[in-house]
Scaffold this motif. Structure first.
Motif, PDB file in Angstrom:
ATOM      1  N   GLN A  56      72.869 -18.703  40.840  1.00 13.39           N
ATOM      2  CA  GLN A  56      74.694 -19.143  40.955  1.00 13.39           C
ATOM      3  C   GLN A  56      74.544 -20.704  39.926  1.00 13.39           C
ATOM      4  OE1 GLN A  56      73.640 -20.995  45.133  1.00 13.39           O
ATOM      5  NE2 GLN A  56      75.511 -19.360  45.559  1.00 13.39           N
ATOM      6  N   GLN A  57      73.577 -21.169  39.880  1.00 11.73           N
ATOM      7  CA  GLN A  57      73.541 -21.937  38.731  1.00 11.73           C
ATOM      8  C   GLN A  57      73.741 -21.195  37.570  1.00 11.73           C
ATOM      9  OE1 GLN A  57      69.813 -23.559  38.851  1.00 11.73           O
ATOM     10  NE2 GLN A  57      69.918 -24.725  40.491  1.00 11.73           N
ATOM     11  N   ASP A  58      72.936 -20.063  37.105  1.00 13.33           N
ATOM     12  CA  ASP A  58      73.544 -19.339  35.767  1.00 13.33           C
ATOM     13  C   ASP A  58      75.060 -18.728  35.576  1.00 13.33           C
ATOM     14  OD1 ASP A  58      71.226 -19.397  34.984  1.00 13.33           O
ATOM     15  OD2 ASP A  58      70.561 -16.838  35.064  1.00 13.33           O
ATOM     16  N   THR A  59      75.716 -19.023  36.686  1.00 14.61           N
ATOM     17  CA  THR A  59      76.874 -18.425  36.584  1.00 14.61           C
ATOM     18  C   THR A  59      77.706 -19.664  36.258  1.00 14.61           C
ATOM     19  OG1 THR A  59      77.282 -16.769  38.126  1.00 14.61           O
ATOM     20  CG2 THR A  59      78.696 -17.596  37.872  1.00 14.61           C
ATOM     21  N   GLU A  60      77.746 -21.260  36.871  1.00 17.81           N
ATOM     22  CA  GLU A  60      78.503 -22.015  36.980  1.00 17.81           C
ATOM     23  C   GLU A  60      77.786 -22.522  35.062  1.00 17.81           C
ATOM     24  OE1 GLU A  60      80.787 -25.454  37.837  1.00 17.81           O
ATOM     25  OE2 GLU A  60      80.253 -23.285  38.864  1.00 17.81           O
ATOM     26  N   THR A  61      76.660 -22.029  34.462  1.00 16.32           N
ATOM     27  CA  THR A  61      76.261 -22.715  33.304  1.00 16.32           C
ATOM     28  C   THR A  61      77.817 -21.964  32.673  1.00 16.32           C
ATOM     29  OG1 THR A  61      74.848 -23.295  33.736  1.00 16.32           O
ATOM     30  CG2 THR A  61      74.633 -23.108  31.460  1.00 16.32           C
ATOM     31  N   LEU A  62      77.892 -20.553  32.898  1.00 19.24           N
ATOM     32  CA  LEU A  62      78.666 -19.711  32.099  1.00 19.24           C
ATOM     33  C   LEU A  62      79.851 -20.478  32.038  1.00 19.24           C
ATOM     34  CD1 LEU A  62      76.376 -16.279  32.497  1.00 19.24           C
ATOM     35  CD2 LEU A  62      76.848 -17.422  30.564  1.00 19.24           C
ATOM     36  N   ARG A  63      80.149 -20.181  33.155  1.00 23.08           N
ATOM     37  CA  ARG A  63      81.385 -20.772  33.287  1.00 23.08           C
ATOM     38  C   ARG A  63      81.881 -21.925  32.935  1.00 23.08           C
ATOM     39  NH1 ARG A  63      82.301 -20.056  40.419  1.00 23.08           N
ATOM     40  NH2 ARG A  63      82.454 -18.218  40.059  1.00 23.08           N
ATOM     41  N   LYS A  64      80.945 -23.134  32.453  1.00 19.35           N
ATOM     42  CA  LYS A  64      81.275 -23.978  31.478  1.00 19.35           C
ATOM     43  C   LYS A  64      81.261 -24.251  30.700  1.00 19.35           C
ATOM     44  CE  LYS A  64      79.162 -27.339  34.899  1.00 19.35           C
ATOM     45  NZ  LYS A  64      77.565 -28.682  35.197  1.00 19.35           N
ATOM     46  N   ASN A  65      80.535 -22.743  29.698  1.00 17.41           N
ATOM     47  CA  ASN A  65      80.603 -22.800  28.823  1.00 17.41           C
ATOM     48  C   ASN A  65      81.307 -21.762  28.105  1.00 17.41           C
ATOM     49  OD1 ASN A  65      77.644 -23.888  28.560  1.00 17.41           O
ATOM     50  ND2 ASN A  65      76.810 -21.991  28.308  1.00 17.41           N
TER      51      ASN A  65
END
Length: 102
Positions: free
Chosen positions: A76-85
């Motif tokens: 979930q954290q990785d997904t959120e980081t990817l979305r922000k990027n």
């Protein structure tokens, strides 16, 4: 005198036979007790092993659940980081296109 000797021998033989019979009975009783104790020990050890295995299985299941939750959280954290990027790159791309068109 000879009859006394014969009688003594006969008594000794009878006592020997009785002692031998008693020894056989005692041996059979010892074997029966040993068999019963072995059966009880087998049941006890089996129960103990099953309890240990159950405990180990429960611990493994708990550890597996913790690992799954940790992996979900990391994903979930990785997904959120990817979305922000991706959102930041999208803004950069829009700005680039606007500058290019101007």
């Amino acid at each position: 005198m000879a009859t006394d000797t014969i009688e003594a021998i006969r008594n000794a033989e009878l006592q020997s036979d009785a002692a031998e019979k008693q020894a056989h009975l005692d041996a059979e009783e010892i074997v029966k007790k040993a068999d019963a104790e072995a059966a009880e020990l087998k049941v006890s050890m089996t129960k103990e092993a099953m309890a240990g295995a159950k405990s180990a299985l429960e611990a493994a299941e708990l550890e597996g659940s913790k690992l799954i939750e940790s992996a979900k959280s990391a994903a979930q954290q990785d997904t959120e980081t990817l979305r922000k990027n991706a959102a930041a790159k999208e803004d950069e791309a829009i700005q680039f296109i606007i500058k290019s068109l101007s």
